[in-house]
Design an enzyme around this catalytic site. Structure first.
Site, PDB file in Angstrom:
ATOM      1  N   GLU A   1       0.838  -1.198   0.000  1.00 32.88           N
ATOM      2  CA  GLU A   1       0.000   0.000   0.000  1.00 32.88           C
ATOM      3  C   GLU A   1       0.870   1.243   0.000  1.00 32.88           C
ATOM      4  O   GLU A   1       1.898   1.300   0.676  1.00 32.88           O
ATOM      5  CB  GLU A   1      -0.930   0.028   1.212  1.00 32.88           C
TER       6      GLU A   1
ATOM      7  N   THR B   1      -3.848   5.191   4.595  1.00 35.70           N
ATOM      8  CA  THR B   1      -4.166   6.466   5.242  1.00 35.70           C
ATOM      9  C   THR B   1      -5.265   7.201   4.484  1.00 35.70           C
ATOM     10  O   THR B   1      -5.189   8.401   4.222  1.00 35.70           O
ATOM     11  CB  THR B   1      -2.912   7.360   5.395  1.00 35.70           C
TER      12      THR B   1
ATOM     13  N   LYS C   1      -8.144  -3.565  10.570  1.00 34.64           N
ATOM     14  CA  LYS C   1      -6.766  -3.233  10.953  1.00 34.64           C
ATOM     15  C   LYS C   1      -6.710  -2.831  12.422  1.00 34.64           C
ATOM     16  O   LYS C   1      -7.458  -1.945  12.853  1.00 34.64           O
ATOM     17  CB  LYS C   1      -6.274  -2.091  10.055  1.00 34.64           C
TER      18      LYS C   1
END
Length: 208
Positions: A40, A69, A129
């Site tokens: 990512e 993010t 997560k």
């Protein structure tokens, strides 16, 4: 394979967090050469969307590329338009999950408390997560999973080759590894072989 299947199979998401993504394709190639193929690019750096598009174009199906993010639905839509195959949030962001669902794209939604982790799951995140994982450690995961065994947890924050296996043994389905895998210094100096070596080390730790 779908992005979800690839994450579950690979068990490592490489978190690439750089100030500038001019070397994104080189980083991706170095990670893939070391056996890590899910990565990512976080939106905290310049050129993240271009990095996603360029990596998808250059490496095709040899890697699975996501955006990290991601805090808003608008950013989720933008990253998916750029080619992101999964989207990661650092905190509970239901609107981002909704955006991913509308595109049939994997959402990896962040949280920490049991309430947040459960809510992320109930909002539609297929993977949840746990961040910052180092605040609770591997034992925290096993404690959470005792009453909530259906959660597919991906701990992130402070994970390295030294402790990744502990988190998997505690019930994590995959781990997110960042700074210990993709060194900013290595990228700045063009020492991509160091990233490949780190990837090999992490891959061996997880496989072992």
């Amino acid at each position: 394979m779908s992005a979800l299947q690839q994450v579950l199979s690979e068990k490592i998401i490489a978190i690439v967090r750089l100030d500038d993504y001019a070397s994104a394709v080189d980083v991706a190639r170095a990670l893939a050469a070391g056996g890590i193929r899910v990565l990512e690019f976080t939106l905290t750096g310049r050129g993240a969307l271009e990095a996603i598009a360029a990596t998808r174009l250059a490496l095709g199906d040899t890697v699975c590329v996501g955006a990290g993010t991601v805090l808003s639905a608008a950013d989720a839509h933008a990253t998916i338009a750029a080619g992101a195959q999964f989207v990661v949030t650092p905190a509970l962001r239901p609107t981002v999950i909704d955006a991913c669902t509308s595109h049939n794209v994997l959402a990896v939604c962040g949280g920490f408390t049991p309430t947040e982790l459960l809510q992320a799951h109930e909002c539609g995140a297929q993977l949840v997560k746990v961040f910052p994982a180092q605040a609770g450690g591997a034992r925290y995961l096993s404690d959470v999973l005792a009453p909530l065994p259906f959660l597919k947890l991906v701990p992130t924050g402070g994970i390295s080759a030294l402790n990744a296996q502990e988190y998997l043994a505690a019930g994590a389905v995959a781990v997110g590894i960042g700074g210990s895998l993709v060194s900013r210094k290595a990228v700045a100096t063009g020492a991509f072989d160091e990233i490949t070596k780190a990837a090999v080390h992490c891959r061996a730790a997880v496989s072992g």
